[in-house]
Design a protein around this motif. Sequence first.
Motif, mmCIF file in Angstrom:
data_model
loop_
_atom_site.group_PDB
_atom_site.id
_atom_site.type_symbol
_atom_site.label_atom_id
_atom_site.label_comp_id
_atom_site.label_asym_id
_atom_site.label_seq_id
_atom_site.Cartn_x
_atom_site.Cartn_y
_atom_site.Cartn_z
ATOM 1 N N UNK A 39 0.840 -1.207 0.000
ATOM 2 C CA UNK A 39 0.000 0.000 0.000
ATOM 3 C C UNK A 39 0.870 1.249 0.000
ATOM 4 N N UNK A 40 1.952 1.210 0.767
ATOM 5 C CA UNK A 40 2.848 2.370 0.829
ATOM 6 C C UNK A 40 3.390 2.692 -0.562
ATOM 7 N N UNK A 41 3.833 1.662 -1.272
ATOM 8 C CA UNK A 41 4.400 1.893 -2.601
ATOM 9 C C UNK A 41 3.380 2.461 -3.561
ATOM 10 N N UNK A 42 2.192 1.881 -3.564
ATOM 11 C CA UNK A 42 1.193 2.297 -4.551
ATOM 12 C C UNK A 42 0.681 3.690 -4.216
ATOM 13 N N UNK A 100 8.751 11.182 -15.407
ATOM 14 C CA UNK A 100 9.764 10.137 -15.549
ATOM 15 C C UNK A 100 10.636 10.057 -14.300
ATOM 16 N N UNK A 101 10.490 11.038 -13.404
ATOM 17 C CA UNK A 101 11.281 10.998 -12.174
ATOM 18 C C UNK A 101 10.562 10.266 -11.059
ATOM 19 N N UNK A 102 9.306 9.880 -11.275
ATOM 20 C CA UNK A 102 8.557 9.228 -10.201
ATOM 21 C C UNK A 102 9.264 7.970 -9.704
ATOM 22 N N UNK A 103 9.718 7.072 -10.585
ATOM 23 C CA UNK A 103 10.371 5.866 -10.054
ATOM 24 C C UNK A 103 11.566 6.206 -9.191
ATOM 25 N N UNK A 104 12.394 7.133 -9.656
ATOM 26 C CA UNK A 104 13.586 7.477 -8.881
ATOM 27 C C UNK A 104 13.191 8.069 -7.543
ATOM 28 N N UNK A 105 12.192 8.958 -7.573
ATOM 29 C CA UNK A 105 11.812 9.632 -6.333
ATOM 30 C C UNK A 105 11.178 8.652 -5.353
ATOM 31 N N UNK A 106 10.225 7.877 -5.865
ATOM 32 C CA UNK A 106 9.554 6.911 -4.988
ATOM 33 C C UNK A 106 10.561 5.876 -4.497
ATOM 34 N N UNK A 107 11.445 5.445 -5.376
ATOM 35 C CA UNK A 107 12.447 4.461 -4.977
ATOM 36 C C UNK A 107 13.323 4.988 -3.856
ATOM 37 N N UNK A 121 13.348 3.385 -0.126
ATOM 38 C CA UNK A 121 14.540 2.684 0.342
ATOM 39 C C UNK A 121 15.211 3.455 1.472
ATOM 40 N N UNK A 122 15.250 4.760 1.343
ATOM 41 C CA UNK A 122 15.955 5.525 2.370
ATOM 42 C C UNK A 122 15.163 5.661 3.655
ATOM 43 N N UNK A 123 13.865 5.934 3.552
ATOM 44 C CA UNK A 123 13.167 6.322 4.766
ATOM 45 C C UNK A 123 11.879 5.543 5.015
ATOM 46 N N UNK A 124 10.972 5.571 4.035
ATOM 47 C CA UNK A 124 9.643 5.049 4.309
ATOM 48 C C UNK A 124 9.677 3.557 4.627
ATOM 49 N N UNK A 125 10.426 2.801 3.845
ATOM 50 C CA UNK A 125 10.492 1.355 4.070
ATOM 51 C C UNK A 125 10.944 1.041 5.482
ATOM 52 N N UNK A 127 8.572 -5.227 -2.069
ATOM 53 C CA UNK A 127 7.139 -5.252 -2.363
ATOM 54 C C UNK A 127 6.639 -3.847 -2.678
ATOM 55 N N UNK A 128 7.120 -2.862 -1.934
ATOM 56 C CA UNK A 128 6.676 -1.479 -2.151
ATOM 57 C C UNK A 128 7.115 -0.986 -3.519
ATOM 58 N N UNK A 129 8.330 -1.344 -3.927
ATOM 59 C CA UNK A 129 8.796 -0.915 -5.242
ATOM 60 C C UNK A 129 7.979 -1.584 -6.339
ATOM 61 N N UNK A 130 7.651 -2.858 -6.130
ATOM 62 C CA UNK A 130 6.827 -3.536 -7.121
ATOM 63 C C UNK A 130 5.454 -2.879 -7.186
ATOM 64 N N UNK A 131 4.928 -2.502 -6.019
ATOM 65 C CA UNK A 131 3.627 -1.824 -5.991
ATOM 66 C C UNK A 131 3.715 -0.485 -6.689
ATOM 67 N N UNK A 132 4.854 0.182 -6.531
ATOM 68 C CA UNK A 132 5.035 1.463 -7.217
ATOM 69 C C UNK A 132 5.025 1.244 -8.729
ATOM 70 N N UNK A 133 5.642 0.151 -9.165
ATOM 71 C CA UNK A 133 5.640 -0.186 -10.586
ATOM 72 C C UNK A 133 4.213 -0.419 -11.072
ATOM 73 N N UNK A 134 3.448 -1.132 -10.253
ATOM 74 C CA UNK A 134 2.042 -1.357 -10.615
ATOM 75 C C UNK A 134 1.296 -0.025 -10.661
#
Lengths: 264, 252, 330
Positions: free
Chosen positions: B55-58, B75-82, B86-90, B155-162
């Motif tokens: 849920x966090x990723x999506x 196009x910066x969304x993946x980098x920003x969300x990633x 990885x740095x903080x939210x996860x 999982x969050x990164x995969x959700x972000x991809x979705x």
Amino acid sequence: MQPDPSLAPTPAAPPARLPVAPAEPVLMVEHVDKSFGDNHVLRDFSLALHRGENVVVLGKSGSGKSVLIKCIIGLLLPDAGRITVLGQDVTGLGHQQMDELRARVGFLFQSNALYDSMTVRENLLFPLRRHWLRHRRAEEDALVREVLDDVGLAHTATLMPAELSGGMRKRIALARTLILRPDIILYDEPTTGLDPVTSREISHLIRAVQQKYNASALIISHDMSCVRLTADRVALLLDGRCYADGRYEELAASADPRIHEFFA
Amino acid sequence: MPNYPILAEAGGMAHFAGRFFRDGFRPRYEVSEWLYQCYVIGYQSLPLVGVTGFIMGIVLTLQSRPTMAQFGAESWIPAMVGLTIIREMGPIITALIFAGKIGSSIGAELGSMRVTEQIDAMEVSGTNPFKYLVVTRVLATTLMLPVLTLLADAIALYASYIGLNMRGVTTLALFVNNVLSRLAFGDVLPAFIKTFFFGFAVGLIGCYKGFYADKGTEGVGQAANSAVVVSSLVIFILDLVAVQLTGLLGLN
Amino acid sequence: MSQRTAANHVRLGLFVLAGLACLVVTLFLLGRQQNLFSRSMTVQADFRNVSGLLTGNNVRLGGIPVGTVRRIQLVNDSTVRVTMNLNRDVQPFVRRNTVATIGTDGLVGNTIINLAAQPGAAPPVQPGDRLPGSNPVGIDEMLSTLNVSNRNLIGITQDLRQITRKLNGSDALWQLLGDQGLAADARRSLRSMATATARLDAAARDVQQLTGGVRRGRGVAGYLLTDTAFAGQLGHATRQLAGTSDTLAATLAGLKRQVQTKQGPLNTLLADTAFSRQLRQSMQHVEQGTAGFSRSMEALQHNVLVRGYLKRQQKKQARAALSARPGAQP
């Protein structure tokens, strides 16, 4: 020390108990002081327990009986005095020696203290987990079966403690102390919270265990029927001291009003 | 001497931690209990942590999209969300969820064991309850939280991809490249290392609160509650310290 | 302990392995991105200013990442030496004369080093080589230029303000702008101008027609104008005429001198009355000759070929004069 047959607690009074007096003391409590803040629970308390003897420490609620028993097993440290268990001073023992000593002393908690997350079998085997007591599975099975037979609950090995009644839990807790074949068993109010019938069953069980294993027992209680059924000797704990010490019937016949109020 | 409960608490915890390091690495080791605790604490928390991470990723992706689209920086969304994940939210979300689930259960379990004299019973039956109960649990939380965090990140990164593919088309390869292009060791390793400390804090505080629970069932509830509250707070403090430390080490 | 089965251990193992696999894969990908695992070589470049370059920033050749910045050190107060790790696979493409520049990845992105190939042959770079570094126009310099432009702009706007203030203060201009009669005058002038241009247009059209006709060889004039041989002869005649007039001028000068000095044949001629009589006769002949030429020209006017054309011209002029009269406007 010859017990009167009419006062014998069970019809089958064991011959093993018959006088070899005075037997060697297995537990010596000498001049023990213990206080919590301003509350002086034990003051110069002394008591001796001999081999094969059941001693009941009688006292009111909150008179320091549980503190005494916890000092003996090393859960609490007395402020002063000496406690000698099986010839060793518990106040000066290291961790390792204390554990080894505790393997020879059983302790039946007032609340049974069965491990909720384990089955009966696992509860019984828990004291055996110590590395110098490793057993093969067949031996473990035999030990579990034997102690469960002793307490009359052979079918409960796979149950969880929550599925047992109060009396059954008390028996399982007793079985857990018996599995190590202790020389001394300390009972902390074994009949508290049980109905009179179950209470009597437990008292009989304490007697039977004493006969079978020839273990000494120190029983903390204020339940007079239990005292009557289990005690070879009664020590009356009053104001932190051993106020009176004698056989049940001796104390029951005492004219001292402070003693008498317990037997009224 | 004036009575400062907070200081006493902190001192008690520090002493408890010291005891953990003194006793924990001396034989004998409670390996089987430790593995069981790892299973309970790690594996059985995975569904909860996984759902949270998903849920966090999506949500992060969908929420950042409108703003990023305004700047024409979709196009910066993946980098920003990633980076954010990885740095903080996860780490922080996983640690908080973990504190809620595991901290409270350890606090309640040990508290009730204390109250029903089970801890005394262990002591009496010759088992060091500190080793058997505390060391195994603290070690398990310390080692399992990083693993949980890694899986939650994945999982969050995969959700972000979705989430990205809900409003457009991005290939997985492009997504991975976008995320990796902005990522450095300085992003991954400090975030990974701090989760060990989060896990240690959750386990230690839960055990401390349970181990020294007051008598009575109310004490059990209090132990569980304060275990969660204190460990959540400590997680945030540790996070702040981690940020400062990584900044000092030049890894930011 | 009934739950502590082997299956649980397997699950725990899978769980831990999955987590560690995530970590390892991420670290491996990052390491590959930073060329930790591929064979690399180091080259150096000196810059005056690295604009916030950091260790680990990318090095690009033709926009493709080919390495990372490994070390940045100050050599002296105006030189920063940057050591780069380059992927060995690109060694053949990086030549010794490749210029390293400091750039940014996008407008707000990371600072990077761009390697730009230069024309001309050079051997491939070797490990430890030093590439020439060049500092591009930095944002600072751009800003300072912008500063000068700004100052100029301020001057311009100040002038503009003065001009507008003067314009605002000028009564004459405002009277001019506010004068209704002027507008009417202007309109009338414009209308006259329109008619004039219309006439001009018509005239131009005539000329066009004329020249068109001439070009197609219509009329004698057309013949004359299109005949290049005639033009050449005309040129020749003119030249001869010029020569003749020169000779004439010289003769006249000679004569004048003779008259003034009262010497030579001219003086005798002037003094000779018989000669003057003959001269008068000759002049009479010339007069008769020009009269004859005039007649001939008149005859030409009535010639069939030319007459029609001249008539049309007269008619057109009459019509144009009619439409140009102000009252005749529809």
